[in-house]
Design a protein around this motif. Structure first.
Motif, mmCIF file in Angstrom:
data_model
loop_
_atom_site.group_PDB
_atom_site.id
_atom_site.type_symbol
_atom_site.label_atom_id
_atom_site.label_comp_id
_atom_site.label_asym_id
_atom_site.label_seq_id
_atom_site.Cartn_x
_atom_site.Cartn_y
_atom_site.Cartn_z
ATOM 1 N N ALA A 78 -37.522 117.855 16.729
ATOM 2 C CA ALA A 78 -38.478 117.620 15.751
ATOM 3 C C ALA A 78 -38.629 116.171 15.368
ATOM 4 O O ALA A 78 -37.785 115.312 15.311
ATOM 5 N N SER A 79 -39.402 115.628 14.134
ATOM 6 C CA SER A 79 -39.825 114.386 14.027
ATOM 7 C C SER A 79 -38.791 113.621 13.438
ATOM 8 O O SER A 79 -38.032 113.774 12.480
ATOM 9 N N GLY A 80 -38.646 111.940 13.629
ATOM 10 C CA GLY A 80 -37.824 111.661 13.169
ATOM 11 C C GLY A 80 -35.549 112.259 13.757
ATOM 12 O O GLY A 80 -35.001 111.160 13.181
ATOM 13 N N ILE A 81 -36.047 112.717 14.994
ATOM 14 C CA ILE A 81 -34.629 113.105 15.775
ATOM 15 C C ILE A 81 -35.098 112.623 16.836
ATOM 16 O O ILE A 81 -35.653 113.433 18.195
ATOM 17 N N ASP A 82 -33.920 111.717 18.271
ATOM 18 C CA ASP A 82 -34.127 111.448 18.906
ATOM 19 C C ASP A 82 -33.026 111.817 19.830
ATOM 20 O O ASP A 82 -32.553 112.590 18.679
ATOM 21 N N SER A 83 -32.564 112.371 20.719
ATOM 22 C CA SER A 83 -31.392 112.517 21.247
ATOM 23 C C SER A 83 -30.757 111.257 22.456
ATOM 24 O O SER A 83 -31.790 110.346 23.484
ATOM 25 N N ARG A 84 -29.593 110.480 22.467
ATOM 26 C CA ARG A 84 -29.149 109.972 23.713
ATOM 27 C C ARG A 84 -28.337 110.903 24.133
ATOM 28 O O ARG A 84 -27.404 110.449 23.818
ATOM 29 N N GLY A 85 -28.698 110.737 25.893
ATOM 30 C CA GLY A 85 -27.763 111.106 27.020
ATOM 31 C C GLY A 85 -27.334 110.109 28.118
ATOM 32 O O GLY A 85 -27.531 109.057 27.907
ATOM 33 N N ASP A 86 -27.712 110.519 28.983
ATOM 34 C CA ASP A 86 -27.606 109.443 30.461
ATOM 35 C C ASP A 86 -28.866 108.601 30.471
ATOM 36 O O ASP A 86 -29.972 108.827 30.276
ATOM 37 N N GLY A 87 -28.732 107.658 30.522
ATOM 38 C CA GLY A 87 -29.391 106.393 31.012
ATOM 39 C C GLY A 87 -29.839 105.823 29.383
ATOM 40 O O GLY A 87 -29.988 104.604 29.698
ATOM 41 N N GLY A 88 -28.445 106.272 28.639
ATOM 42 C CA GLY A 88 -29.166 105.563 26.742
ATOM 43 C C GLY A 88 -27.760 105.069 26.390
ATOM 44 O O GLY A 88 -26.983 105.223 26.924
ATOM 45 N N TYR A 89 -27.520 104.590 25.468
ATOM 46 C CA TYR A 89 -26.942 104.341 24.742
ATOM 47 C C TYR A 89 -27.145 104.367 23.173
ATOM 48 O O TYR A 89 -28.326 104.285 22.759
ATOM 49 N N ILE A 90 -25.946 103.829 21.959
ATOM 50 C CA ILE A 90 -26.124 104.213 20.950
ATOM 51 C C ILE A 90 -25.030 102.763 20.280
ATOM 52 O O ILE A 90 -24.085 102.692 21.173
ATOM 53 N N VAL A 91 -25.697 101.910 18.769
ATOM 54 C CA VAL A 91 -24.675 100.830 18.541
ATOM 55 C C VAL A 91 -23.503 102.256 18.052
ATOM 56 O O VAL A 91 -23.737 103.013 17.373
ATOM 57 N N ALA A 92 -22.423 101.174 18.387
ATOM 58 C CA ALA A 92 -21.070 101.913 17.982
ATOM 59 C C ALA A 92 -20.752 102.159 16.305
ATOM 60 O O ALA A 92 -21.060 100.131 15.759
ATOM 61 N N PRO A 93 -19.336 101.940 15.919
ATOM 62 C CA PRO A 93 -19.163 102.333 14.617
ATOM 63 C C PRO A 93 -18.816 100.992 14.693
ATOM 64 O O PRO A 93 -17.941 101.023 15.326
ATOM 65 N N GLY A 94 -18.482 100.098 13.665
ATOM 66 C CA GLY A 94 -17.784 98.692 13.490
ATOM 67 C C GLY A 94 -19.026 97.704 13.634
ATOM 68 O O GLY A 94 -18.935 96.355 12.712
#
Length: 284
Positions: A125-141
């Motif tokens: 949906a608009s405003g929802i992306d996903s991160r899997g192979d080849g991606g990264y996310i900003v971790a808590p902290g």
């Protein structure tokens, strides 16, 4: 935050088996050019990285970490993922969740189907992306724009639910144009027969995706008035029924996958040079 909190957050993520690497202080961009190669769970390397630059943010490489993260980039209440779940009659499962400056990250176990492990933008949906192979996310902290990424739900990452797997499945490739049969009704019937055959003969590990794609295709015809939903449901239910009881496939899973595919397909009407549903025996 003290200068050691970033390092401790990185070590905590690595202790979960997540592959981390440094991001630029106060930002979401990698601090090292070859982060896919150097992301690690090694505490010694992590300590060296944060010893020289103690305020670096923390990135988690989702692919090697076995994670698939849903990135909701809005603070609306309810957010678009919850609204989607409500619309199709399911719930968003409890899973490791991080509050971000712009929304939240939901961490799931990566799906086994390689096609579904890739990153997506706006597919759910608009405003929802996903991160899997080849991606990264900003971790808590981590801290961006003076706002901290913080754990909102400490549950272990849950399995990606079937309804999200279905929704993330890439749309089927466009049908190769073929000469229309002499009867327009026969053309629609041929599409139904072809999709039903694909479902019946689908290998177990492609079963859900094949059923979803078939339902998507027929959903497009429903939206254009070439087919009734009852006709499509009857054909695909019969085609998928031989799979029930095989490799834990249930009637409930069949119905859910079929409904999701039809719903998605009806967003994209496919108009054929044929007559409307009245000629197929459907209601006028």
């Amino acid at each position: 935050m003290s200068t050691n909190d970033f390092r401790e957050a990185a070590l905590g993520a690595a202790a979960r088996g997540w592959f981390v690497f440094p991001l630029r202080p106060g930002r979401k961009t990698p601090a090292i050019a070859s982060w896919p190669e150097f992301a690690t769970t090694d505490p010694a390397r992590i300590r060296r990285w944060w010893a020289t630059h103690p305020r670096r943010n923390i990135g988690v490489a989702t692919g090697p970490s076995g994670l698939y993260v849903i990135d909701i980039d809005t603070h609306t209440d309810p957010d678009p993922l919850v609204r989607l779940a409500d619309r199709i009659g399911v719930q968003v499962p409890a899973t490791f969740t991080v509050h971000t400056p712009h929304g939240r990250h939901l961490y799931f176990q990566a799906p086994t189907t390689l096609e579904l492990r890739r990153c997506t933008v706006g597919r759910i949906a608009s405003g929802i992306d996903s991160r899997g192979d080849g991606g990264y996310i900003v971790a808590p902290g981590s801290v961006v724009a003076a706002e901290r990424y913080r754990v909102a739900d400490p549950h272990q990452p849950a399995a990606l639910p079937d309804w999200l797997t279905d929704w993330l499945a890439p749309p089927p490739p466009p049908l190769v144009p073929t000469p229309a049969p002499s009867s327009p009704n026969a053309y629609v019937a041929a599409i139904i027969s072809s999709e039903a055959a694909r479902v019946t003969h689908a290998a177990n590990h492609f079963r859900n995706a094949t059923l979803f794609h078939a339902a998507f295709t027929l959903g497009r015809l429903i939206a254009a008035g070439h087919l009734t939903e009852d006709h499509a449901r009857t054909a695909l239910t019969a085609a998928a029924s031989p799979h029930i009881g095989q490799h834990e496939f249930t009637r409930a899973e069949l119905d859910r996958t079929l409904s999701n595919g039809l719903t998605y397909g009806k967003r994209y009407p496919r108009h054929l040079n044929t007559h409307p549903i009245a000629n197929l025996g459907g209601p006028k």
